[in-house]
Design an enzyme around this catalytic site. Structure first.
Site, PDB file in Angstrom:
ATOM      1  N   HIS A   1      -4.330  -0.371   6.141  1.00 57.68           N
ATOM      2  CA  HIS A   1      -3.796   0.461   7.235  1.00 57.68           C
ATOM      3  C   HIS A   1      -4.665   0.430   8.493  1.00 57.68           C
ATOM      4  CE1 HIS A   1      -6.593   3.117   5.195  1.00 57.68           C
ATOM      5  NE2 HIS A   1      -5.745   3.490   4.270  1.00 57.68           N
TER       6      HIS A   1
ATOM      7  N   ASN B   1      -5.409   7.082  -6.037  1.00 57.64           N
ATOM      8  CA  ASN B   1      -6.105   8.338  -5.716  1.00 57.64           C
ATOM      9  C   ASN B   1      -5.366   9.559  -6.258  1.00 57.64           C
ATOM     10  OD1 ASN B   1      -4.070   7.965  -3.729  1.00 57.64           O
ATOM     11  ND2 ASN B   1      -5.149   9.222  -2.239  1.00 57.64           N
TER      12      ASN B   1
ATOM     13  N   HIS C   1       1.425   5.438  -1.796  1.00 56.89           N
ATOM     14  CA  HIS C   1       1.021   6.546  -2.669  1.00 56.89           C
ATOM     15  C   HIS C   1       2.273   7.080  -3.348  1.00 56.89           C
ATOM     16  CE1 HIS C   1      -3.005   6.724  -0.837  1.00 56.89           C
ATOM     17  NE2 HIS C   1      -2.367   6.274   0.223  1.00 56.89           N
TER      18      HIS C   1
ATOM     19  N   LEU D   1      -4.618   9.533   7.820  1.00 53.50           N
ATOM     20  CA  LEU D   1      -5.914   8.869   7.934  1.00 53.50           C
ATOM     21  C   LEU D   1      -5.752   7.401   7.564  1.00 53.50           C
ATOM     22  CD1 LEU D   1      -8.226  11.619   6.413  1.00 53.50           C
ATOM     23  CD2 LEU D   1      -8.193  10.804   8.791  1.00 53.50           C
TER      24      LEU D   1
ATOM     25  N   ASP E   1       1.579   2.750   3.509  1.00 52.25           N
ATOM     26  CA  ASP E   1       0.727   3.928   3.346  1.00 52.25           C
ATOM     27  C   ASP E   1       1.573   5.198   3.316  1.00 52.25           C
ATOM     28  OD1 ASP E   1      -1.567   5.353   2.861  1.00 52.25           O
ATOM     29  OD2 ASP E   1      -2.180   5.457   4.959  1.00 52.25           O
TER      30      ASP E   1
ATOM     31  N   LYS F   1      -9.509  -0.574  -5.403  1.00 54.17           N
ATOM     32  CA  LYS F   1      -9.486   0.165  -4.142  1.00 54.17           C
ATOM     33  C   LYS F   1     -10.821   0.839  -3.898  1.00 54.17           C
ATOM     34  CE  LYS F   1      -7.907   2.025  -0.423  1.00 54.17           C
ATOM     35  NZ  LYS F   1      -6.784   2.888  -0.118  1.00 54.17           N
TER      36      LYS F   1
ATOM     37  N   HIS G   1       0.862  -1.201   0.000  1.00 55.30           N
ATOM     38  CA  HIS G   1       0.000   0.000   0.000  1.00 55.30           C
ATOM     39  C   HIS G   1       0.888   1.237   0.000  1.00 55.30           C
ATOM     40  CE1 HIS G   1      -3.760   2.252   1.513  1.00 55.30           C
ATOM     41  NE2 HIS G   1      -2.831   3.169   1.321  1.00 55.30           N
TER      42      HIS G   1
ATOM     43  N   ALA H   1      -3.596  15.141   5.198  1.00 51.83           N
ATOM     44  CA  ALA H   1      -3.386  13.878   5.908  1.00 51.83           C
ATOM     45  C   ALA H   1      -2.390  13.033   5.138  1.00 51.83           C
ATOM     46  CB  ALA H   1      -4.713  13.134   6.026  1.00 51.83           C
TER      47      ALA H   1
ATOM     48  N   HIS I   1     -10.369   1.267   2.198  1.00 50.61           N
ATOM     49  CA  HIS I   1     -10.134   2.312   3.192  1.00 50.61           C
ATOM     50  C   HIS I   1     -11.332   2.242   4.134  1.00 50.61           C
ATOM     51  CE1 HIS I   1      -8.471   6.282   4.552  1.00 50.61           C
ATOM     52  NE2 HIS I   1      -9.636   6.223   5.175  1.00 50.61           N
TER      53      HIS I   1
ATOM     54  N   ARG J   1       1.988   9.126  -6.066  1.00 52.65           N
ATOM     55  CA  ARG J   1       1.637  10.424  -6.679  1.00 52.65           C
ATOM     56  C   ARG J   1       1.970  10.459  -8.164  1.00 52.65           C
ATOM     57  NH1 ARG J   1      -1.308  10.850  -2.233  1.00 52.65           N
ATOM     58  NH2 ARG J   1      -0.318  11.863  -0.466  1.00 52.65           N
TER      59      ARG J   1
HETATM   60  C1  NCD Z   1      -3.438   9.300   1.925  1.00 55.17           C
HETATM   61  C2  NCD Z   1      -3.053  10.309   0.847  1.00 55.17           C
HETATM   62  O1  NCD Z   1      -2.525  11.368   1.197  1.00 55.17           O
HETATM   63  O2  NCD Z   1      -3.255  10.016  -0.330  1.00 55.17           O
HETATM   64  N1  NCD Z   1      -3.381   9.926   3.215  1.00 55.17           N
HETATM   65  C3  NCD Z   1      -3.254   9.314   4.404  1.00 55.17           C
HETATM   66  O3  NCD Z   1      -3.354   9.991   5.428  1.00 55.17           O
HETATM   67  N2  NCD Z   1      -3.002   8.027   4.504  1.00 55.17           N
HETATM   68  C4  NCD Z   1      -4.762   8.740   1.618  1.00 55.17           C
HETATM   69  C5  NCD Z   1      -5.131   7.542   2.471  1.00 55.17           C
HETATM   70  O4  NCD Z   1      -4.555   6.460   2.337  1.00 55.17           O
HETATM   71  O5  NCD Z   1      -6.031   7.686   3.298  1.00 55.17           O
HETATM   72 ZN    ZN Z   2      -3.234   5.164   1.684  1.00 54.17          ZN
END
Ligand code: NCD
Ligand code: ZN
Length: 343
Positions: free
Chosen positions: A175, A42, A16, A220, A248, A100, A14, A264, A137, A18
């Site tokens: 998470h 996302n 991100h 989050l 995460d 997801k 998991h 977050a 999530h 970007r």
């Molecule tokens: C994540 C994000 O910034 O894309 N933020 C986070 O706090 N984990 C989104 C997510 O996984 O909730």
């Molecule tokens: Zn995440």
């Protein structure tokens, strides 16, 4: 005392990564420690089609350092209008590794998420038949539910019904942050699993307010009470194949975090493995790190284990206050960790 720890090359289930300049900045950190990663969809706009996922995968590969053999595993962002046939085709072609599910507005870039799980029932039917994993999530979004209760209420209101209605669907509760989630996942069959981040092994909700407001501890699902941290940690270090590594890692520039409405997300990719190793060692089960980091995930996803190895050595490592040309604050900033990732 173990001075060097060599384990099968781990994966991150998991992350991100970007897009654009941020992708260029962060891809190397994940690719340095992990063989593969489940890449969250996302983006803005979200990755909802085979074409978008294929193009995004190409951009990730192009952002990797020369010679990297890191493999991004792509995911499909579910919306109320998701088309099960199309998605499962993408899975069978090897483009999508999973779908997801973000409840609408649960977190960063989730406005296009699902408003009612019932809208997804035909898609979930097709995914169950194909063996395609659903990554969740797990938080309700109603304003009347306290933010610290949102995961537990999601399990009660949505997830219990979902696993009852789709008993063979592969589900990963992402998470996890609560004893409720750890207990729920433990009580289900082998098709229900969970990822666990490094930060939720180390911090409880006090970290958000330690001597003042601490935006870099905000993510989050938000960190919970100490008893929940301990339950999540017991799950991670239990040796159960239902729990595996998912960082995460969610980078936001320090300006976006240190703001009147801070984003977050905790950026933990630079020292992820060191952070997990520290937690497993504190609990006296360093021998279980390899299962959690390198074996349980691929077995759940039905993928081969990685071939190579990585090594950590016992060398005190100072985590800088900022990385990536001073743009990002890493998890553990300013702390000293007992392990160093060698490669
Ligand atoms: C994540 C994000 O910034 O894309 N933020 C986070 O706090 N984990 C989104 C997510 O996984 O909730
Ligand atoms: Zn995440």
């Amino acid at each position: 005392m173990t001075e060097r720890l060599t384990i099968r090359r781990p994966d991150d289930w998991h992350v991100h990564l970007r897009d654009g300049a941020m992708l260029e900045t962060v891809a190397r950190y994940t690719a340095r420690q992990f063989g593969r990663a489940i890449v969250m969809p996302n983006l803005a706009p979200p990755v909802t089609s085979v074409e978008a996922a294929t193009a995004y995968r190409e951009r990730i590969l192009a952002a990797l350092p020369e010679g990297s053999d890191f493999t991004p595993l792509m995911t499909c962002y579910l919306t109320d209008r998701a088309d099960g046939g199309n998605i499962v085709d993408g899975y069978r072609q090897g483009v999508f590794a999973a779908c997801k599910l973000y409840p609408a507005n649960a977190t960063t870039n989730s406005a296009a998420g699902v408003t009612d799980i019932r809208n997804l029932y035909p898609v979930l039917e097709a995914m169950q038949a194909a063996g395609m994993p659903l990554l969740i999530h797990g938080e309700v979004t109603s304003r009347d539910i306290d933010i610290f209760d949102r995961e537990a209420v999601f399990i009660e209101r949505t997830l219990s019904g979902l696993v009852r209605d789709f008993p063979a669907l592969k589900v990963v509760l992402e998470h996890i942050t609560t004893a409720d989630a750890a207990d729920f996942v433990t009580a289900q069959g082998p098709n229900v699993a969970a990822t666990i981040t490094p930060h939720h092994l180390h911090i409880n909700r006090n970290a958000l307010f330690e001597g003042g407001l601490r935006p870099h501890a905000y993510c989050l699902p938000v960190a919970k009470r100490e008893r929940h941290r301990l339950a999540v940690r017991r799950a991670a270090t239990s040796g159960s194949p239902k729990f595996f590594l998912g960082t995460d890692s969610a980078p936001h520039t320090h300006e976006a975090k240190e703001s009147a409405c801070g984003c977050a997300g905790i950026f933990n990719a630079p020292y992820a493995l060191e952070s997990y190793a520290m937690a497993f060692e504190e609990d006296g089960v360093l021998d279980r790190l390899e299962g959690f980091a390198s074996e349980h995930g691929p077995r759940f996803y039905g993928l081969p284990l990685n071939e190579g190895t990585v090594t950590l050595e016992r060398v005190e490592t100072s985590v800088p206050d900022r990385v990536a040309d001073d743009r990002l604050v890493p998890f553990h900033a300013g702390q000293t960790l007992p392990w160093r990732f060698v490669g």
